[in-house]
Design a protein around this motif. Structure first.
Motif, mmCIF file in Angstrom:
data_model
loop_
_atom_site.group_PDB
_atom_site.id
_atom_site.type_symbol
_atom_site.label_atom_id
_atom_site.label_comp_id
_atom_site.label_asym_id
_atom_site.label_seq_id
_atom_site.Cartn_x
_atom_site.Cartn_y
_atom_site.Cartn_z
ATOM 1 N N VAL A 1 5.904 -7.066 15.789
ATOM 2 C CA VAL A 1 5.289 -7.890 14.756
ATOM 3 C C VAL A 1 3.780 -7.839 14.991
ATOM 4 O O VAL A 1 3.307 -8.123 16.105
ATOM 5 C CB VAL A 1 5.800 -9.344 14.811
ATOM 6 N N VAL A 2 3.059 -7.451 13.945
ATOM 7 C CA VAL A 2 1.606 -7.284 14.026
ATOM 8 C C VAL A 2 0.961 -7.773 12.731
ATOM 9 O O VAL A 2 1.652 -8.020 11.742
ATOM 10 C CB VAL A 2 1.222 -5.811 14.289
ATOM 11 N N ARG A 3 -0.350 -7.845 12.738
ATOM 12 C CA ARG A 3 -1.101 -8.292 11.568
ATOM 13 C C ARG A 3 -1.813 -7.090 10.928
ATOM 14 O O ARG A 3 -2.317 -6.219 11.627
ATOM 15 C CB ARG A 3 -2.117 -9.339 12.007
ATOM 16 N N VAL A 4 -1.839 -7.074 9.600
ATOM 17 C CA VAL A 4 -2.545 -6.016 8.864
ATOM 18 C C VAL A 4 -4.049 -6.225 9.045
ATOM 19 O O VAL A 4 -4.580 -7.301 8.780
ATOM 20 C CB VAL A 4 -2.174 -6.041 7.361
ATOM 21 N N LYS A 5 -4.714 -5.176 9.511
ATOM 22 C CA LYS A 5 -6.158 -5.224 9.747
ATOM 23 C C LYS A 5 -6.931 -4.696 8.533
ATOM 24 O O LYS A 5 -7.981 -5.227 8.185
ATOM 25 C CB LYS A 5 -6.505 -4.392 10.981
ATOM 26 N N GLU A 6 -6.395 -3.634 7.905
ATOM 27 C CA GLU A 6 -7.094 -2.979 6.796
ATOM 28 C C GLU A 6 -6.089 -2.266 5.905
ATOM 29 O O GLU A 6 -5.060 -1.795 6.387
ATOM 30 C CB GLU A 6 -8.081 -1.959 7.374
ATOM 31 N N VAL A 7 -6.393 -2.198 4.612
ATOM 32 C CA VAL A 7 -5.564 -1.454 3.667
ATOM 33 C C VAL A 7 -6.477 -0.495 2.902
ATOM 34 O O VAL A 7 -7.532 -0.899 2.413
ATOM 35 C CB VAL A 7 -4.853 -2.373 2.646
ATOM 36 N N ALA A 8 -6.071 0.758 2.825
ATOM 37 C CA ALA A 8 -6.763 1.761 2.020
ATOM 38 C C ALA A 8 -5.702 2.410 1.133
ATOM 39 O O ALA A 8 -4.504 2.123 1.268
ATOM 40 C CB ALA A 8 -7.428 2.796 2.921
ATOM 41 N N PHE A 9 -6.133 3.276 0.245
ATOM 42 C CA PHE A 9 -5.182 3.928 -0.657
ATOM 43 C C PHE A 9 -5.404 5.425 -0.651
ATOM 44 O O PHE A 9 -6.534 5.902 -0.761
ATOM 45 C CB PHE A 9 -5.322 3.372 -2.080
ATOM 46 N N TYR A 10 -4.303 6.155 -0.505
ATOM 47 C CA TYR A 10 -4.323 7.603 -0.591
ATOM 48 C C TYR A 10 -4.478 7.994 -2.054
ATOM 49 O O TYR A 10 -4.081 7.245 -2.949
ATOM 50 C CB TYR A 10 -3.010 8.171 -0.023
ATOM 51 N N HIS A 11 -5.033 9.167 -2.314
ATOM 52 C CA HIS A 11 -5.132 9.671 -3.686
ATOM 53 C C HIS A 11 -3.731 9.647 -4.299
ATOM 54 O O HIS A 11 -2.804 10.203 -3.751
ATOM 55 C CB HIS A 11 -5.683 11.093 -3.677
#
Length: 82
Positions: free
Chosen positions: A49-59
């Motif tokens: 169980v971890v926390r989301v640090k960053e979200v990016a999006f692939y093409h």
């Protein structure tokens, strides 16, 4: 396996998630044919169980997650809500 919604993350920054279990990750690593394949060292993080640090999006819109204290980039299919 549920497909992600393009350009819409299921897990915003700060959300706690559980990384899928070891068997799922092994299968995903063997069968995923596209971008950002899992690396063997990522299997060690199964079921954490971890926390989301960053979200990016692939093409094309696939969400790609960076997790706090965990190596690598993670696809939404390899994460589940806590």
């Amino acid at each position: 396996m549920k497909e992600p919604i393009p350009y819409k993350e299921a897990f915003p920054v700060g959300t706690e998630v559980r990384i899928e279990d070891h068997a799922f990750l092994e299968d995903f690593m063997a069968t995923w044919k596209y971008h950002h394949k899992l690396q063997p060292e990522q299997l060690a993080y199964a079921h954490r169980v971890v926390r989301v640090k960053e979200v990016a999006f692939y093409h094309g819109g696939d969400p790609i997650y960076t997790l706090e204290g965990i190596q690598g980039l993670w696809l939404e299919q390899c994460l589940q809500p806590v």
